[in-house]
Design a protein around this motif. Structure first.
Motif, mmCIF file in Angstrom:
data_model
loop_
_atom_site.group_PDB
_atom_site.id
_atom_site.type_symbol
_atom_site.label_atom_id
_atom_site.label_comp_id
_atom_site.label_asym_id
_atom_site.label_seq_id
_atom_site.Cartn_x
_atom_site.Cartn_y
_atom_site.Cartn_z
ATOM 1 N N THR A 194 0.834 -1.206 0.000
ATOM 2 C CA THR A 194 0.000 0.000 0.000
ATOM 3 C C THR A 194 0.868 1.255 0.000
ATOM 4 N N LYS A 196 3.404 5.739 -5.654
ATOM 5 C CA LYS A 196 3.258 5.763 -7.113
ATOM 6 C C LYS A 196 2.143 6.715 -7.527
ATOM 7 N N LEU A 197 0.995 6.652 -6.835
ATOM 8 C CA LEU A 197 -0.129 7.528 -7.159
ATOM 9 C C LEU A 197 0.209 8.996 -6.922
ATOM 10 N N ALA A 198 1.027 9.255 -5.906
ATOM 11 C CA ALA A 198 1.413 10.629 -5.581
ATOM 12 C C ALA A 198 2.636 11.090 -6.369
ATOM 13 N N HIS A 199 3.137 10.218 -7.247
ATOM 14 C CA HIS A 199 4.339 10.532 -8.041
ATOM 15 C C HIS A 199 5.516 10.906 -7.137
ATOM 16 N N ARG A 232 3.855 1.538 -1.286
ATOM 17 C CA ARG A 232 4.400 1.666 -2.650
ATOM 18 C C ARG A 232 3.346 2.221 -3.606
ATOM 19 N N ARG A 233 2.110 1.751 -3.469
ATOM 20 C CA ARG A 233 1.026 2.222 -4.344
ATOM 21 C C ARG A 233 0.721 3.700 -4.088
ATOM 22 N N ILE A 234 0.688 4.097 -2.834
ATOM 23 C CA ILE A 234 0.449 5.502 -2.498
ATOM 24 C C ILE A 234 1.549 6.376 -3.085
#
Length: 95
Positions: free
Chosen positions: A7, A13-16, A9-11
């Motif tokens: 999660t 990635k989504l936040a660049h 890592r995903r956050i």
């Protein structure tokens, strides 16, 4: 609700956000701490408590809503190199 490494890592990635692998574990702990704090805040009973703008109760100063200055549009437009309907005309800068 808990945040795991995937999660985090995903956050990121989504936040660049470039997040090094060494920062994943500490970030997971920080996010879980924030979520625990939010859960603790949700337990506070606020029924009947009026909303406040400050920790110190104060009365806002009110004034009449009236125009105290203005009416200079025509005088300002005299300085403009090009005018259309009382607006400055400028070259297009975005295509």
């Amino acid at each position: 609700m808990a945040v795991d490494k995937d999660t985090v890592r995903r956050i990121a990635k989504l936040a660049h956000i470039a997040l090094e692998e060494a920062r994943v574990e500490p970030m997971m702990a920080e996010l879980n701490g924030i979520l625990a704090w939010v859960a603790q805040l949700e337990e506070v009973k606020v029924e009947g408590v009026p909303p406040m703008t400050s920790v110190v109760e104060q009365k806002l100063k009110m004034r009449d809503d009236k125009v105290t200055d203005g009416g200079y549009a025509d005088a300002l437009m005299k300085n403009a190199p090009q005018v259309e309907d009382r607006y400055f005309v400028v070259p297009k800068v975005v295509e």
